[in-house]
Write an enzyme that holds these catalytic residues in place. Structure first.
Site, PDB file in Angstrom:
ATOM      1  N   TYR A 158       0.720  -1.339  -0.074  1.00  0.00           N
ATOM      2  CA  TYR A 158       0.106   0.126  -0.097  1.00  0.00           C
ATOM      3  C   TYR A 158       1.022   1.178  -0.129  1.00  0.00           C
ATOM      4  CZ  TYR A 158      -2.989   3.378   2.263  1.00  0.00           C
ATOM      5  OH  TYR A 158      -3.403   4.872   2.553  1.00  0.00           O
TER       6      TYR A 158
HETATM    7  P1  NDP Z   1     -12.353   4.922   2.605  1.00  0.00           P
HETATM    8  O1  NDP Z   1     -12.201   3.276   2.581  1.00  0.00           O
HETATM    9  O2  NDP Z   1     -13.188   5.190   3.919  1.00  0.00           O
HETATM   10  O3  NDP Z   1     -13.420   5.438   1.585  1.00  0.00           O
HETATM   11  C1  NDP Z   1     -12.611   5.127   0.402  1.00  0.00           C
HETATM   12  C2  NDP Z   1     -13.446   5.933  -0.997  1.00  0.00           C
HETATM   13  O4  NDP Z   1     -12.677   5.361  -2.196  1.00  0.00           O
HETATM   14  C3  NDP Z   1     -14.901   5.332  -1.100  1.00  0.00           C
HETATM   15  O5  NDP Z   1     -15.521   6.454  -1.289  1.00  0.00           O
HETATM   16  C4  NDP Z   1     -14.896   4.295  -1.983  1.00  0.00           C
HETATM   17  O6  NDP Z   1     -16.040   4.271  -2.974  1.00  0.00           O
HETATM   18  C5  NDP Z   1     -13.715   4.766  -2.904  1.00  0.00           C
HETATM   19  N1  NDP Z   1     -12.983   3.566  -3.937  1.00  0.00           N
HETATM   20  C6  NDP Z   1     -12.300   2.734  -3.087  1.00  0.00           C
HETATM   21  N2  NDP Z   1     -12.121   1.865  -4.065  1.00  0.00           N
HETATM   22  C7  NDP Z   1     -12.829   2.215  -5.393  1.00  0.00           C
HETATM   23  C8  NDP Z   1     -12.592   1.898  -6.705  1.00  0.00           C
HETATM   24  N3  NDP Z   1     -11.992   0.877  -6.925  1.00  0.00           N
HETATM   25  N4  NDP Z   1     -13.190   2.557  -7.612  1.00  0.00           N
HETATM   26  C9  NDP Z   1     -14.019   3.674  -7.137  1.00  0.00           C
HETATM   27  N5  NDP Z   1     -13.972   4.175  -5.904  1.00  0.00           N
HETATM   28  C10 NDP Z   1     -13.259   3.540  -4.943  1.00  0.00           C
HETATM   29  O7  NDP Z   1     -11.108   5.575   2.471  1.00  0.00           O
HETATM   30  P2  NDP Z   1     -10.361   6.831   3.381  1.00  0.00           P
HETATM   31  O8  NDP Z   1     -11.559   7.905   3.397  1.00  0.00           O
HETATM   32  O9  NDP Z   1     -10.016   6.173   4.660  1.00  0.00           O
HETATM   33  O10 NDP Z   1      -9.024   7.137   2.645  1.00  0.00           O
HETATM   34  C11 NDP Z   1      -9.164   8.410   1.662  1.00  0.00           C
HETATM   35  C12 NDP Z   1      -7.593   8.536   1.144  1.00  0.00           C
HETATM   36  O11 NDP Z   1      -6.894   8.867   2.197  1.00  0.00           O
HETATM   37  C13 NDP Z   1      -7.293   7.303   0.666  1.00  0.00           C
HETATM   38  O12 NDP Z   1      -6.396   7.811  -0.341  1.00  0.00           O
HETATM   39  C14 NDP Z   1      -6.122   6.715   1.661  1.00  0.00           C
HETATM   40  O13 NDP Z   1      -5.327   5.991   0.896  1.00  0.00           O
HETATM   41  C15 NDP Z   1      -5.761   7.890   2.299  1.00  0.00           C
HETATM   42  N6  NDP Z   1      -5.183   7.770   3.621  1.00  0.00           N
HETATM   43  C16 NDP Z   1      -6.212   7.297   4.812  1.00  0.00           C
HETATM   44  C17 NDP Z   1      -5.747   6.920   5.761  1.00  0.00           C
HETATM   45  C18 NDP Z   1      -6.626   6.367   7.031  1.00  0.00           C
HETATM   46  O14 NDP Z   1      -6.247   6.252   8.022  1.00  0.00           O
HETATM   47  N7  NDP Z   1      -7.817   6.420   6.783  1.00  0.00           N
HETATM   48  C19 NDP Z   1      -4.131   7.119   6.136  1.00  0.00           C
HETATM   49  C20 NDP Z   1      -3.366   7.682   5.205  1.00  0.00           C
HETATM   50  C21 NDP Z   1      -3.974   7.827   3.794  1.00  0.00           C
HETATM   51  P3  NDP Z   1     -17.288   3.401  -2.434  1.00  0.00           P
HETATM   52  O15 NDP Z   1     -17.911   4.047  -1.250  1.00  0.00           O
HETATM   53  O16 NDP Z   1     -18.446   3.452  -3.606  1.00  0.00           O
HETATM   54  O17 NDP Z   1     -16.959   2.182  -2.127  1.00  0.00           O
END
Ligand code: NDP
Length: 253
Positions: A158
């Site tokens: 990741y």
């Molecule tokens: P969540 O898992 O809460 O939400 C993920 C979002 O991305 C959802 O809206 C989901 O859509 C969408 N998504 C995931 N996979 C796909 C796909 N294949 N196609 C289209 N949409 C997709 O993630 P976070 O809010 O936690 O993370 C947001 C960002 O922050 C990411 O880039 C993550 O790597 C980064 N981040 C997060 C951290 C954390 O601790 N939470 C720490 C460091 C970085 P749907 O609802 O339709 O599934």
């Protein structure tokens, strides 16, 4: 007048978590926001509803990322939505936020690694490529990375997928700077979202995780959204090519 009045923004993965908080904050600042999601339509509609309730403007667009034709599906919906809602097909702010996590190096399969890279690395690259002709001069590209690129964590694949995003952001900043477009990566630390289900409903776990931060609490989506909002604003015009750590000082030493 709010700072982003008249601006149009695309936030990928805005149905939940950090993306939802970013979409809500940009909309509160006056932007028209395209709320992208992959599968969870109910959650995306809730994001739009929350924005509407706060007096903002937003529309949902669905496109699964990491599959063939993903970027074209996304932009067909985006362009239709922008034309309907703003009367033109122009963009000012692109936030590449959607991402997935993956197993550790000991257990990840080649197929899972391909999916990880397709969603976290390839999709943002080609979304940017497709967005650049639509992006107004002075626009903003903000890519979500992770503090895990600077810390040895068990989720190396990741972190690898996100390290590429940091390199992309720095290199692209140089390419598009002449148009006044800034490109930055924002790197959250552990944040309470569905991505970390083990943290969601446990104040004890949140406290334990947060104790590793210089500011000893866990991160919340709004902590990240505020940083993105700064980069998206006029005040952020002189910051480009940077990785902005938004982690409360996660494992500083
Ligand atoms: P969540 O898992 O809460 O939400 C993920 C979002 O991305 C959802 O809206 C989901 O859509 C969408 N998504 C995931 N996979 C796909 C796909 N294949 N196609 C289209 N949409 C997709 O993630 P976070 O809010 O936690 O993370 C947001 C960002 O922050 C990411 O880039 C993550 O790597 C980064 N981040 C997060 C951290 C954390 O601790 N939470 C720490 C460091 C970085 P749907 O609802 O339709 O599934």
């Amino acid at each position: 007048m709010t700072p982003l009045t008249g601006k149009a923004a695309l936030v990928t993965g805005a149905s939940r978590g950090i993306g939802r908080a970013i979409a809500r904050r940009l909309a509160a600042d006056g932007a028209m926001v395209a709320v992208h999601y992959g599968h969870n339509e109910t959650a995306a509609r809730e994001t739009v509803h929350l924005i509407d309730k706060d007096g903002g403007r937003a529309f949902p667009i669905r496109a699964e990322l990491g599959v063939p034709g993903d970027v074209e599906t996304l932009f067909a919906a985006l362009e239709a939505g922008l034309a309907a809602w703003t009367g033109q097909v122009r963009l000012d702010i692109l936030v590449n936020n959607a991402a997935v996590t993956a197993d550790s190096i000991e257990t990840i399969t080649p197929e899972a690694f391909d999916h990880l890279i397709a969603v976290n690395t390839k999709a943002p690259l080609f979304i940017i490529q497709r967005a650049l002709p639509l992006l107004n001069d002075g626009g903003r590209i903000i890519n979500l990375s992770t503090a895990a690129t600077r810390i040895a964590m068990p989720e190396q694949p990741y972190a690898m997928s996100k390290a590429a995003i940091e390199v992309l952001s720095r290199s692209l900043a140089q390419v598009v700077g002449g148009r006044g477009i800034t490109v930055n990566a924002v790197a959250p630390g552990p944040t309470v979202t569905d991505m970390n289900p083990w943290m969601l409903d446990s104040p004890e776990v949140q406290q334990m995780v947060g104790s590793g931060n210089a500011i000893p609490r866990v991160g919340w989506p709004a902590d990240i959204a505020d940083v993105v909002a700064f980069l998206a604003s006029e005040e952020g015009r002189w910051v480009t090519g940077q990785v902005i750590d938004a982690s409360g000082g996660c494992f500083l030493g």
